[in-house]
Each structure stands twice: as structure tokens, then as C-alpha cells.
Design an enzyme around this catalytic site. Structure first.
Site, PDB file in Angstrom:
ATOM      1  N   TYR A  53    -105.007 -61.095 -54.571  1.00  0.00           N
ATOM      2  CA  TYR A  53    -104.884 -61.142 -56.032  1.00  0.00           C
ATOM      3  C   TYR A  53    -105.248 -62.532 -56.549  1.00  0.00           C
ATOM      4  O   TYR A  53    -106.019 -62.669 -57.505  1.00  0.00           O
ATOM      5  CB  TYR A  53    -103.454 -60.778 -56.442  1.00  0.00           C
ATOM      6  CG  TYR A  53    -103.174 -61.065 -57.903  1.00  0.00           C
ATOM      7  CD1 TYR A  53    -103.585 -60.173 -58.895  1.00  0.00           C
ATOM      8  CD2 TYR A  53    -102.532 -62.239 -58.293  1.00  0.00           C
ATOM      9  CE1 TYR A  53    -103.354 -60.444 -60.235  1.00  0.00           C
ATOM     10  CE2 TYR A  53    -102.297 -62.515 -59.629  1.00  0.00           C
ATOM     11  CZ  TYR A  53    -102.707 -61.618 -60.594  1.00  0.00           C
ATOM     12  OH  TYR A  53    -102.491 -61.896 -61.921  1.00  0.00           O
ATOM     13  N   GLU A  75     -97.028 -58.054 -67.125  1.00  0.00           N
ATOM     14  CA  GLU A  75     -96.459 -59.387 -67.348  1.00  0.00           C
ATOM     15  C   GLU A  75     -95.080 -59.259 -67.978  1.00  0.00           C
ATOM     16  O   GLU A  75     -94.157 -60.014 -67.653  1.00  0.00           O
ATOM     17  CB  GLU A  75     -97.379 -60.222 -68.245  1.00  0.00           C
ATOM     18  CG  GLU A  75     -98.702 -60.615 -67.608  1.00  0.00           C
ATOM     19  CD  GLU A  75     -98.564 -61.657 -66.510  1.00  0.00           C
ATOM     20  OE1 GLU A  75     -97.445 -62.183 -66.316  1.00  0.00           O
ATOM     21  OE2 GLU A  75     -99.568 -61.941 -65.838  1.00  0.00           O
ATOM     22  N   TRP A  83     -93.790 -62.490 -59.926  1.00  0.00           N
ATOM     23  CA  TRP A  83     -95.013 -61.703 -59.979  1.00  0.00           C
ATOM     24  C   TRP A  83     -95.234 -60.964 -58.658  1.00  0.00           C
ATOM     25  O   TRP A  83     -95.778 -59.857 -58.642  1.00  0.00           O
ATOM     26  CB  TRP A  83     -96.218 -62.580 -60.303  1.00  0.00           C
ATOM     27  CG  TRP A  83     -97.497 -61.815 -60.293  1.00  0.00           C
ATOM     28  CD1 TRP A  83     -98.556 -61.983 -59.464  1.00  0.00           C
ATOM     29  CD2 TRP A  83     -97.842 -60.704 -61.142  1.00  0.00           C
ATOM     30  NE1 TRP A  83     -99.542 -61.058 -59.737  1.00  0.00           N
ATOM     31  CE2 TRP A  83     -99.128 -60.267 -60.761  1.00  0.00           C
ATOM     32  CE3 TRP A  83     -97.184 -60.050 -62.173  1.00  0.00           C
ATOM     33  CZ2 TRP A  83     -99.771 -59.200 -61.384  1.00  0.00           C
ATOM     34  CZ3 TRP A  83     -97.823 -58.978 -62.798  1.00  0.00           C
ATOM     35  CH2 TRP A  83     -99.103 -58.567 -62.406  1.00  0.00           C
TER      36      TRP A  83
END
Length: 246
Positions: A53, A75, A83
Site C-alpha cells: 500500500y 479514513e 490505518w
């Protein structure tokens, strides 16, 4: 942006460095560099998924109403968490929310949302975070996004990437901004542009869109390039988006 360890732009458009306009260059699109500065800078062991990512998505230009709506929702889901947690569950979120089709999310019934909140049959990466407020915010924000798209359609010609895309990218002038942080320790978690995005989204009724969430979205979607100055990732981004600093 990923949690840090304790101390020991659209293609073909001129990219802007922090406070300066970059010179446009006619260069080919380059693949991501192999060296990854972030592996030694962030706390905790990176999963292979997280590493990919950061290499292939973070700081790369993301365009389109649906991809940006998905990122806004994810988000928001990250608020108060990491995350890494949300990334591991990204496919579960896509399954739960119809691949973030904005119209379909806006039409979700109370019963559908309640099932997501109450579902205990899925665990780990197969389960979304069962936070009622965050789950209901996906439907709510989808409705706000449809209102924004409808409003834009009455005011001007259609954007090639979509009205929601144009709205979010307007906070950086429509082109990626190439920052020049000397070290990862200088990379901020908020900015004036992120604060402005948050303020306007809140004014329009969106939920889970605080300044840090908005700046994290800007970083991850390539609205701002926050790889430290001089790293292979920064150099590749500079060429990729067609700009070099003065």
C-alpha cells in the site's frame, strides 16, 4: 498517514512544490522505486499488504468520485484506530458497502446498517469495525455527496473525473503538490488546505471529516506528496507528476 515511531499531482499538469510552482517536464511515467524509506520510520512491523500500500498507493494520484468516496469513508473508519487495522479490512468494507457505489450506499436501509452493526459472525479481516456512528456515516456521507454532485450539475459543465473529485482536488488547485520535507519527522498531520477541506465538508453536513482525517486523505490520494525530499519515492513522484522544484 501511518503512525510514526518515537524519535531515537494530475499527470501532465504542473505540480507545485510547497510554496513554489515546479517546472513542467516531459517525462515517462515511472514505476514505484524499490527502496522504501518508510519501513524504518514507522512504529510496528509492516505487513506485506501495508508495505505494498505504501509503495503502490500512498502518494499516488487517485481520481474519480467513487475511489475518493471510498477513501473518505475508510479514513473516517480509521478515526481513533490505526490505518493498518482498516487496510486489513478494506475488502470487508467494500463487500459491506457495495464497493462504495455512492447511490447504493445512499439507499441502504436502517435494517441493512443494523445488520452490519450487529454482525458477530465475521471476525478479523473479514469483519468491519462495528461502530454504529461510523457505519451510519457511510450512508449519510453518500447522501451528502449526491447533494454535492447534484448541486454541481446545475452550476457548470461536468468534470472529467466527477464533481466530488473536482471538489476535493480544488483544495490543492486541482494538481498534486510536491512538498519538500527534509525528514519524515517534519511531515505534518494537518495543513491549512486539509483544515479548509474539513471545514467545508462539515459545513455541508459530512461526518467523520476532521482536519487530520482530511489531511490523511490528501496524502494517501496524492493531492500532496509527503515522501521526504530526496528519497527515491520523492524523486519518482517528481518525475511522475511532471515537475521539479525551482
Amino acid at each position: 498517514m501511518p503512525k510514526r515511531a518515537a524519535p531515537a499531482a494530475s499527470r501532465g499538469s504542473p505540480a507545485r512544490t510547497r510554496g513554489r510552482l515546479a517546472h513542467p517536464l516531459a517525462v515517462a511515467h515511472l514505476p514505484p522505486p524499490g527502496s522504501m524509506w518508510f519501513e524504518s520510520c514507522f512504529a510496528g512491523k509492516m505487513s506485506d499488504e501495508y508495505r505494498l500500500y505504501m509503495r503502490d498507493e500512498w502518494g499516488w494520484e487517485k481520481r474519480g468520485d467513487v475511489p475518493l468516496f471510498e477513501k473518505l469513508c475508510l479514513e473516517g473508519a480509521q478515526a481513533g484506530l490505526s490505518w493498518a487495522t482498516i487496510l486489513a479490512k478494506r475488502q470487508a468494507y467494500r463487500s459491506a458497502f457495495h464497493n462504495f457505489n455512492i447511490c447504493r450506499c445512499a439507499e441502504m436501509s436502517d435494517d441493512e446498517l443494523a445488520m452490519l452493526v450487529e454482525d458477530t459472525t465475521r471476525t478479523g479481516p473479514d469483519a468491519i469495525v462495528r461502530h454504529r456512528g461510523k457505519i451510519e456515516a457511510v450512508r449519510h456521507n453518500a447522501r451528502m455527496t449526491l447533494d454535492l454532485i447534484a448541486e454541481a450539475s446545475t452550476c457548470k459543465a461536468a468534470s472529467p473525473h466527477g464533481a466530488f473529485d473536482e471538489f476535493l482536488w480544488s483544495f490543492v488547485g486541482g494538481a498534486p503538490r510536491l512538498n519538500q520535507w527534509a525528514s519524515f519527522k517534519e511531515i505534518p498531520t494537518e495543513s491549512d488546505e486539509g483544515n479548509a477541506m474539513s471545514k467545508e465538508l462539515k459545513r455541508r453536513g459530512y461526518k467523520f471529516v476532521g482536519p487530520k482525517i482530511c489531511y490523511s486523505l490528501m496524502q494517501s490520494c496524492g493531492m500532496v506528496i509527503d515522501h521526504p525530499l530526496g528519497t527515491p519515492e520523492w524523486q519518482a513522484a517528481s518525475l511522475r507528476i511532471g515537475g521539479m522544484p525551482n
